[in-house]
Design an enzyme around this catalytic site. Structure first.
Site, PDB file in Angstrom:
ATOM      1  N   THR A  95      -0.876  -1.348  -3.417  1.00  0.00           N
ATOM      2  CA  THR A  95      -1.827  -1.582  -2.332  1.00  0.00           C
ATOM      3  C   THR A  95      -1.708  -3.059  -1.957  1.00  0.00           C
ATOM      4  OG1 THR A  95      -3.261   0.095  -3.286  1.00  0.00           O
ATOM      5  CG2 THR A  95      -4.225  -1.323  -1.600  1.00  0.00           C
ATOM      6  N   LYS A 171      -4.265   3.087   3.810  1.00  0.00           N
ATOM      7  CA  LYS A 171      -4.661   2.954   2.398  1.00  0.00           C
ATOM      8  C   LYS A 171      -5.892   2.047   2.271  1.00  0.00           C
ATOM      9  CE  LYS A 171      -4.762   2.725  -2.051  1.00  0.00           C
ATOM     10  NZ  LYS A 171      -5.391   3.787  -2.826  1.00  0.00           N
ATOM     11  N   LYS A 239      -9.793  -7.107  -4.647  1.00  0.00           N
ATOM     12  CA  LYS A 239      -8.565  -7.462  -3.911  1.00  0.00           C
ATOM     13  C   LYS A 239      -8.401  -6.556  -2.691  1.00  0.00           C
ATOM     14  CE  LYS A 239      -5.005  -5.230  -5.155  1.00  0.00           C
ATOM     15  NZ  LYS A 239      -4.164  -4.098  -4.794  1.00  0.00           N
TER      16      LYS A 239
HETATM   17  P1  NAP Z   1      -2.069  -2.369 -13.473  1.00  0.00           P
HETATM   18  O1  NAP Z   1      -2.244  -1.335 -14.510  1.00  0.00           O
HETATM   19  O2  NAP Z   1      -2.834  -3.651 -13.590  1.00  0.00           O
HETATM   20  O3  NAP Z   1      -0.488  -2.714 -13.379  1.00  0.00           O
HETATM   21  C1  NAP Z   1      -0.053  -3.796 -12.596  1.00  0.00           C
HETATM   22  C2  NAP Z   1       1.455  -3.908 -12.694  1.00  0.00           C
HETATM   23  O4  NAP Z   1       1.891  -5.069 -11.944  1.00  0.00           O
HETATM   24  C3  NAP Z   1       1.969  -4.122 -14.139  1.00  0.00           C
HETATM   25  O5  NAP Z   1       3.228  -3.517 -14.253  1.00  0.00           O
HETATM   26  C4  NAP Z   1       2.098  -5.652 -14.197  1.00  0.00           C
HETATM   27  O6  NAP Z   1       3.004  -6.098 -15.182  1.00  0.00           O
HETATM   28  C5  NAP Z   1       2.648  -5.930 -12.815  1.00  0.00           C
HETATM   29  N1  NAP Z   1       2.459  -7.323 -12.394  1.00  0.00           N
HETATM   30  C6  NAP Z   1       1.285  -7.960 -12.140  1.00  0.00           C
HETATM   31  N2  NAP Z   1       1.527  -9.235 -11.738  1.00  0.00           N
HETATM   32  C7  NAP Z   1       2.871  -9.404 -11.765  1.00  0.00           C
HETATM   33  C8  NAP Z   1       3.738 -10.483 -11.435  1.00  0.00           C
HETATM   34  N3  NAP Z   1       3.255 -11.657 -11.003  1.00  0.00           N
HETATM   35  N4  NAP Z   1       5.072 -10.291 -11.568  1.00  0.00           N
HETATM   36  C9  NAP Z   1       5.571  -9.110 -11.991  1.00  0.00           C
HETATM   37  N5  NAP Z   1       4.804  -8.028 -12.300  1.00  0.00           N
HETATM   38  C10 NAP Z   1       3.469  -8.183 -12.179  1.00  0.00           C
HETATM   39  O7  NAP Z   1      -2.397  -1.826 -12.016  1.00  0.00           O
HETATM   40  P2  NAP Z   1      -2.411  -0.314 -11.490  1.00  0.00           P
HETATM   41  O8  NAP Z   1      -3.789   0.240 -11.658  1.00  0.00           O
HETATM   42  O9  NAP Z   1      -1.223   0.408 -12.007  1.00  0.00           O
HETATM   43  O10 NAP Z   1      -2.230  -0.586  -9.908  1.00  0.00           O
HETATM   44  C11 NAP Z   1      -0.966  -0.904  -9.350  1.00  0.00           C
HETATM   45  C12 NAP Z   1      -1.125  -0.920  -7.810  1.00  0.00           C
HETATM   46  O11 NAP Z   1      -1.540   0.381  -7.379  1.00  0.00           O
HETATM   47  C13 NAP Z   1      -2.176  -1.897  -7.301  1.00  0.00           C
HETATM   48  O12 NAP Z   1      -1.766  -2.426  -6.050  1.00  0.00           O
HETATM   49  C14 NAP Z   1      -3.407  -1.015  -7.118  1.00  0.00           C
HETATM   50  O13 NAP Z   1      -4.298  -1.546  -6.150  1.00  0.00           O
HETATM   51  C15 NAP Z   1      -2.773   0.288  -6.682  1.00  0.00           C
HETATM   52  N6  NAP Z   1      -3.512   1.545  -6.979  1.00  0.00           N
HETATM   53  C16 NAP Z   1      -4.191   1.696  -8.154  1.00  0.00           C
HETATM   54  C17 NAP Z   1      -4.869   2.896  -8.398  1.00  0.00           C
HETATM   55  C18 NAP Z   1      -5.672   3.121  -9.678  1.00  0.00           C
HETATM   56  O14 NAP Z   1      -6.549   3.993  -9.696  1.00  0.00           O
HETATM   57  N7  NAP Z   1      -5.402   2.414 -10.759  1.00  0.00           N
HETATM   58  C19 NAP Z   1      -4.818   3.927  -7.462  1.00  0.00           C
HETATM   59  C20 NAP Z   1      -4.066   3.771  -6.304  1.00  0.00           C
HETATM   60  C21 NAP Z   1      -3.415   2.559  -6.067  1.00  0.00           C
HETATM   61  P3  NAP Z   1       2.481  -6.356 -16.706  1.00  0.00           P
HETATM   62  O15 NAP Z   1       2.506  -5.010 -17.361  1.00  0.00           O
HETATM   63  O16 NAP Z   1       3.468  -7.308 -17.247  1.00  0.00           O
HETATM   64  O17 NAP Z   1       1.099  -6.940 -16.596  1.00  0.00           O
END
Ligand code: NAP
Length: 291
Positions: A95, A171, A239
């Protein structure tokens, strides 16, 4: 298909696993290596950098936290843009802002690479069960090439338009709708607790009216105050609402309700709720009511 998958957080791990299950050859990269190694048991190859993961693939998917992470992974040292072949496609499922989606589309095009935005709706359990709703946008020919991957991670794909950023606009507005529901639940529960009405009764009534798993699941979590472990961290929810307001500002289309929700999320952050699920924003209404 040969695929690179970059970003194995709560959402990305399940999505990458489903691409492997569908028979695709997947090379994974994650900043913290252990999450990538966990996928090796499922048949993934593990790369040491985003650029290395992209070598020789037809499609590279990113599922990263925010704009900054995507920019670092795409444009940084040993980044995706350098590793991806001409004619290969970057699918961005994070997102992110509409502004970054526009920059990525033109940046990839300038070096002969394709770009498709395909953000998703659904929480980590839906990602694990391949039940996401995918909102895709980009040139028709690129969307057709990516369709087998969307089918492998989701239950439905909706095409928002031929410009990638249009999917990000959908989104952001979708997350705004969910955030508005969370805020409405929080305010309603505060009033109903004072009326000595059982919160679960209210969830049953709302589920009967709206007939949506989104209402049922979030309503139940708020009624039971179940905010850990976070399915979607509150700091990421803030965010998204900030990005929603940024996009509204750029479109000269005010979103007064989104401004209120942003302030409620800021209060929740200030009270240390950043790592709790974003449904914990409901605590702010309870607190404001002296509960
Ligand atoms: P998450 O569990 O916090 O995972 C974030 C990912 O991004 C991890 O792989 C993290 O790596 C990586 N990352 C963060 N900062 C980085 C950087 N500077 N350089 C390289 N890698 C980096 O988040 P998530 O819940 O999976 O969400 C991922 C995306 O999908 C977001 O944009 C979120 O808004 C969206 N989303 C989430 C959901 C939900 O329900 N969770 C639903 C739909 C969409 P590390 O493992 O090393 O920290």
């Amino acid at each position: 298909m040969k695929i690179a998958f970059i970003g194995l957080g709560r959402m990305g791990s399940g999505m990458a696993r489903n691409l492997l299950r569908a028979g695709h050859g997947v090379t994974v990269y994650n900043r913290s290596r252990e999450k990538a190694d966990a996928l090796a048991a499922d048949g993934a190859s593990v790369a040491a950098s985003p650029g290395e993961a992209c070598e020789g693939v037809e499609v590279a998917v990113t599922m990263l936290a925010d704009d900054r992470a995507v920019e670092e992974v795409v444009l940084g040292e040993s980044g995706m843009a350098a590793g991806l072949a001409k004619d290969a496609i970057h699918i961005s499922s994070s997102t992110i802002s509409t502004a970054l989606a526009r920059r990525l589309a033109s940046g990839h095009a300038a070096i002969g690479q394709g770009f498709v935005s395909a953000p998703v709706f659904g929480r980590p359990d839906a990602a694990a069960e391949a039940k996401l709703v995918v909102v895709a946008a980009g040139p028709e020919e690129l969307i057709s090439r990516c369709r087998p991957l969307f089918d492998a991670i989701g239950r439905q794909t909706c095409v928002a338009g031929s410009e990638p950023w249009q999917a990000n606009a959908v989104k952001l507005c979708g997350n705004f709708m969910i955030a508005a529901m969370l805020e409405a639940f929080g305010e309603s529960f505060a009033v109903l607790r004072k009326a000595s009405v059982e919160p679960r009764l209210f969830v049953d009534v709302m589920t009967a009216l709206f007939k949506s798993p989104v209402y049922a699941n979030y309503g139940r979590n708020i009624a039971e105050e179940r905010f850990e472990p976070a399915g979607f961290a509150l700091k990421l929810g803030l965010k998204d609402i900030r990005l929603t307001l940024e996009n509204a500002d750029q479109s000269a289309a005010p979103m007064p309700l989104a401004s209120v929700i942003r302030d409620q999320l800021i209060s929740a952050m200030a009270l240390g709720q950043g790592e709790l699920d974003w449904s914990s924003v409901s605590r702010i209404s309870a607190r404001n009511a002296g509960l």
